[in-house]
Design a protein around this motif. Structure first.
Motif, PDB file in Angstrom:
ATOM      1  N   GLU A   1     -98.958  61.492  -8.964  1.00 57.22           N
ATOM      2  CA  GLU A   1     -98.136  60.864  -9.718  1.00 57.22           C
ATOM      3  C   GLU A   1     -98.666  60.442 -11.093  1.00 57.22           C
ATOM      4  O   GLU A   1     -97.828  60.048 -12.310  1.00 57.22           O
ATOM      5  CB  GLU A   1     -97.827  59.502  -8.970  1.00 57.22           C
ATOM      6  CG  GLU A   1     -98.769  58.397  -9.061  1.00 57.22           C
ATOM      7  CD  GLU A   1     -99.780  58.661  -7.712  1.00 57.22           C
ATOM      8  OE1 GLU A   1     -99.673  59.786  -7.250  1.00 57.22           O
ATOM      9  OE2 GLU A   1    -100.695  57.626  -7.420  1.00 57.22           O
TER      10      GLU A   1
ATOM     11  N   TYR B   1     -86.549  56.214 -14.646  1.00 54.19           N
ATOM     12  CA  TYR B   1     -86.415  57.479 -13.749  1.00 54.19           C
ATOM     13  C   TYR B   1     -85.151  58.073 -14.219  1.00 54.19           C
ATOM     14  O   TYR B   1     -84.807  59.246 -13.663  1.00 54.19           O
ATOM     15  CB  TYR B   1     -86.273  57.199 -12.387  1.00 54.19           C
ATOM     16  CG  TYR B   1     -87.685  56.593 -11.780  1.00 54.19           C
ATOM     17  CD1 TYR B   1     -88.562  57.292 -11.933  1.00 54.19           C
ATOM     18  CD2 TYR B   1     -87.853  55.365 -11.328  1.00 54.19           C
ATOM     19  CE1 TYR B   1     -89.893  56.831 -11.490  1.00 54.19           C
ATOM     20  CE2 TYR B   1     -89.184  55.077 -10.869  1.00 54.19           C
ATOM     21  CZ  TYR B   1     -90.242  55.789 -10.951  1.00 54.19           C
ATOM     22  OH  TYR B   1     -91.586  55.544 -10.616  1.00 54.19           O
TER      23      TYR B   1
ATOM     24  N   GLY C   1     -94.207  55.245  -8.492  1.00 51.13           N
ATOM     25  CA  GLY C   1     -93.038  56.129  -7.880  1.00 51.13           C
ATOM     26  C   GLY C   1     -93.139  56.737  -6.711  1.00 51.13           C
ATOM     27  O   GLY C   1     -92.816  57.694  -6.210  1.00 51.13           O
TER      28      GLY C   1
ATOM     29  N   SER D   1     -83.580  52.308 -16.434  1.00 45.48           N
ATOM     30  CA  SER D   1     -84.705  52.740 -15.644  1.00 45.48           C
ATOM     31  C   SER D   1     -85.313  54.005 -16.017  1.00 45.48           C
ATOM     32  O   SER D   1     -84.448  54.988 -16.705  1.00 45.48           O
ATOM     33  CB  SER D   1     -84.125  52.920 -14.407  1.00 45.48           C
ATOM     34  OG  SER D   1     -84.886  53.662 -13.499  1.00 45.48           O
TER      35      SER D   1
ATOM     36  N   GLN E   1     -86.815  47.954 -10.220  1.00 47.15           N
ATOM     37  CA  GLN E   1     -86.801  49.208 -11.240  1.00 47.15           C
ATOM     38  C   GLN E   1     -87.662  48.900 -12.390  1.00 47.15           C
ATOM     39  O   GLN E   1     -87.640  47.902 -13.089  1.00 47.15           O
ATOM     40  CB  GLN E   1     -85.347  49.576 -11.523  1.00 47.15           C
ATOM     41  CG  GLN E   1     -84.592  49.801 -10.433  1.00 47.15           C
ATOM     42  CD  GLN E   1     -85.122  50.997  -9.642  1.00 47.15           C
ATOM     43  OE1 GLN E   1     -85.441  52.015 -10.156  1.00 47.15           O
ATOM     44  NE2 GLN E   1     -84.776  50.633  -8.171  1.00 47.15           N
TER      45      GLN E   1
ATOM     46  N   PRO F   1     -86.015  61.836 -13.565  1.00 45.18           N
ATOM     47  CA  PRO F   1     -85.700  61.661 -12.156  1.00 45.18           C
ATOM     48  C   PRO F   1     -86.515  62.453 -10.965  1.00 45.18           C
ATOM     49  O   PRO F   1     -86.676  61.965  -9.807  1.00 45.18           O
ATOM     50  CB  PRO F   1     -84.448  62.572 -12.182  1.00 45.18           C
ATOM     51  CG  PRO F   1     -84.273  63.163 -13.296  1.00 45.18           C
ATOM     52  CD  PRO F   1     -85.058  62.692 -14.347  1.00 45.18           C
TER      53      PRO F   1
ATOM     54  N   GLU G   1     -89.660  62.073 -11.022  1.00 45.89           N
ATOM     55  CA  GLU G   1     -90.835  61.248 -10.715  1.00 45.89           C
ATOM     56  C   GLU G   1     -90.972  60.288  -9.799  1.00 45.89           C
ATOM     57  O   GLU G   1     -91.726  59.613  -9.564  1.00 45.89           O
ATOM     58  CB  GLU G   1     -91.396  60.782 -12.201  1.00 45.89           C
ATOM     59  CG  GLU G   1     -91.783  61.683 -13.334  1.00 45.89           C
ATOM     60  CD  GLU G   1     -92.970  62.465 -12.931  1.00 45.89           C
ATOM     61  OE1 GLU G   1     -93.681  61.847 -11.864  1.00 45.89           O
ATOM     62  OE2 GLU G   1     -93.542  63.377 -13.695  1.00 45.89           O
ATOM     63  N   ASP G   2     -89.627  59.957  -9.212  1.00 49.38           N
ATOM     64  CA  ASP G   2     -89.492  58.897  -8.310  1.00 49.38           C
ATOM     65  C   ASP G   2     -89.539  59.558  -6.804  1.00 49.38           C
ATOM     66  O   ASP G   2     -88.344  60.020  -6.238  1.00 49.38           O
ATOM     67  CB  ASP G   2     -88.106  58.424  -8.557  1.00 49.38           C
ATOM     68  CG  ASP G   2     -87.923  57.088  -7.656  1.00 49.38           C
ATOM     69  OD1 ASP G   2     -88.728  56.890  -7.125  1.00 49.38           O
ATOM     70  OD2 ASP G   2     -86.674  56.402  -7.722  1.00 49.38           O
TER      71      ASP G   2
END
Lengths: 324, 324
Positions: B180, B125, B265, B123, B31, B129, B131-132
């Motif tokens: 991304e 993300y 990501g 993490s 991660q 969230p 972006e993952d």
DNA sequence: TCAAAAGTGTTATCCTTACACCCATGT
DNA sequence: ACATGGGTGTAAGGATAACACTTTTGA
């Protein structure tokens, strides 16, 4: 979680001056020009007073006050605070936040203060003559820069150092693989080699070689800031349509090519340039043609401002999977 | 030309605090993690005292003092000073200069102060969230982000504004053409839409919609700084070999791919990723193989540090002429 | 024997680069 | 007529994206 005001936060109430510097670029007579003060020795700069909501509004305020002209495209460059390179003459510590500004129109000189501080445009190649490859390899490169760099290489203390120096020079200055984006890296190397000692506020260089200055000097580290701006702009024109910020509303493809060449500092391939432009859908015909400089009349084009909204710009170099 | 000391120079002696912020990134358990304070609500930050020769040495000094660990790769991100977003709670004006740091090893927690300020890895993300995309389109995007963005579009005052909003959302959030690199743009749009109000020091948003926060908040504008760091890193891994700053000395190509996927990501195409790596000559075999997680043993590779000296990196998008 | 991950080979497609050539105007 | 810059078409080469398949281990 405690309220924000109660949380300890390690910030210093420093008595450090904060200065905003501007690299203002315009295309005049097919040359990339920069707004300067004092006969080209200084970039325009102003204080950041705390009464502006953002840094950029602070910058716009004093630039427009000083030049009586609204600023168009603006982007932050870098924040420098090197003790040795900024203001060695005054004892005061300065943090200088620099910006790149692109303008299409001439700055109104009437409003500015007269005399020594009168702003004036200077071709940026005056400061970096080795960066202009539009007419082939610049003579100053072979005549001045390279011989001195070779002397700098030879002046290394040991063989390992010498090899290191040779390699760095090779990467940044090799004619065969000239990379126009490395403006800042090249300047920093020349500075390290003692070849671009500046007029004011510079640390005495480690290896002062005879033969002196290459390119016009500036005060403080303004030439370094200018190098940062040129490097950024050269990199940016390759993936964002920023050239158009410097163009008049209507232009020919030839003029556009000359503009890009002026910024990139090297000649471009005509046909491919045209294909690239129209396959990206950046421009549209105005319908008019220009009465111009000899030869067949050229169609006039305008920038399609809409595409700033349509596109997000790619930038890929990773083997992406379609199985997302 | 007058000596430097005599020349008037428009600098203000501002009583403004200067703060250094760090986005420290490491790869832990596949991660991308960020060093935080206060349970993930704050990025590490420290004062810039005038006694350091450069900003970067100032940054290294307090980061290493705070974490008892030397810092590897460091690069400046951005300088923010928005009145409304930084420190609305205290009356003081803060200029915050942010840096991105990459580290390969765990920060030694022993040396740090205990209690509430204990540093910890999170993490990234957790904060973004949406972006993952490593496991396909993130559920929170369709479930939370998009519905609220649609409400924000509908809440526009007139049709022109509505069209504008729809277009911006389309560019930045369209699943079909997900880019991304646009981490910061997306965050700024969500902020503008009032969907990511932060915990402290934020201006009351113009359009506070019900339904509240998406992703973990941070104090001040630290989440914005984090978004800047992620965006920069995602863009950079495409043209500079910075991933290796995050890898152990020896690694398998599978691990390397997982690392890049973690940062970008999104999933990558295995075979093409491998070809890309070795055709660029970035790595060499160590000779050893790994005892690993099931399946055929993999060869171990190491980064060829030499290439940092060999290469200057290209970056072309202009039709260059060979007739230079 | 089978799952899981490593690793190799090949093909289609697109984009970049380069070359060859024609067009419309002023002198 | 000819010099000058505008404008078009097309072929060669390289890089990317996609697919199919073999190899080597542990369970």
């Amino acid at each position: 979680m405690p309220p924000a005001a109660n949380r300890p936060r390690p910030t210093a109430f420093s008595s450090i001056a904060i200065e905003l510097n501007a690299v203002l670029v315009a295309l005049i007579d097919e040359q990339p020009q920069v707004l300067t003060l004092e006969d080209g020795a200084l970039l325009p700069s102003g204080p950041f007073e705390g009464d502006h909501p953002t840094l950029q509004t602070g910058l716009r305020a004093w630039v427009e006050r000083q030049t009586h002209h609204p600023l168009g495209y603006v982007e932050q460059l870098y924040t420098f605070a090197d003790r040795s390179r900024a203001a060695a003459t005054s004892g005061r510590r300065i943090v200088s936040i620099s910006y790149l500004g692109l303008t299409r129109e001439l700055i109104d000189k009437e409003g500015a203060a007269a005399g020594e501080h009168e702003p004036g445009w200077q071709s940026w190649y005056r400061y970096f003559p080795w960066e202009d490859w539009r007419g082939g390899a610049p003579v100053s490169l072979a005549r001045q820069v390279m011989p001195r760099l070779r002397r700098w290489i030879d002046a290394a203390s040991d063989t390992a150092d010498r090899r290191q120096r040779r390699q760095r020079v090779e990467i940044n200055f090799a004619e065969a693989s000239w990379n126009e984006d490395l403006v800042l890296q090249r300047y920093e190397l020349l500075h390290e080699a003692g070849l671009v000692p500046e007029a004011g506020g510079r640390r005495p260089v480690a290896n002062p070689l005879p033969g002196g200055v290459i390119g016009a000097p500036m005060h403080y580290d303004h030439r370094r800031i200018l190098a940062t701006g040129i490097a950024r702009l050269r990199a940016k024109i390759k993936y964002r349509p920023v050239v158009f910020e410097l163009m008049p509303p209507g232009f020919t493809l030839g003029q556009l090519q000359l503009a890009v060449e002026a910024l990139a500092g090297r000649p471009l391939h005509k046909q491919n340039f045209r294909r690239l432009i129209d396959q990206q859908g950046l421009v549209e015909e105005t319908g008019a043609v220009s009465a111009e400089t000899g030869g067949r009349p050229a169609k006039l084009y305008r920038f399609r401002r809409e595409i700033l909204l349509e596109r997000a710009v790619a930038g890929t170099k990773l083997p992406l999977s379609r199985t997302v």
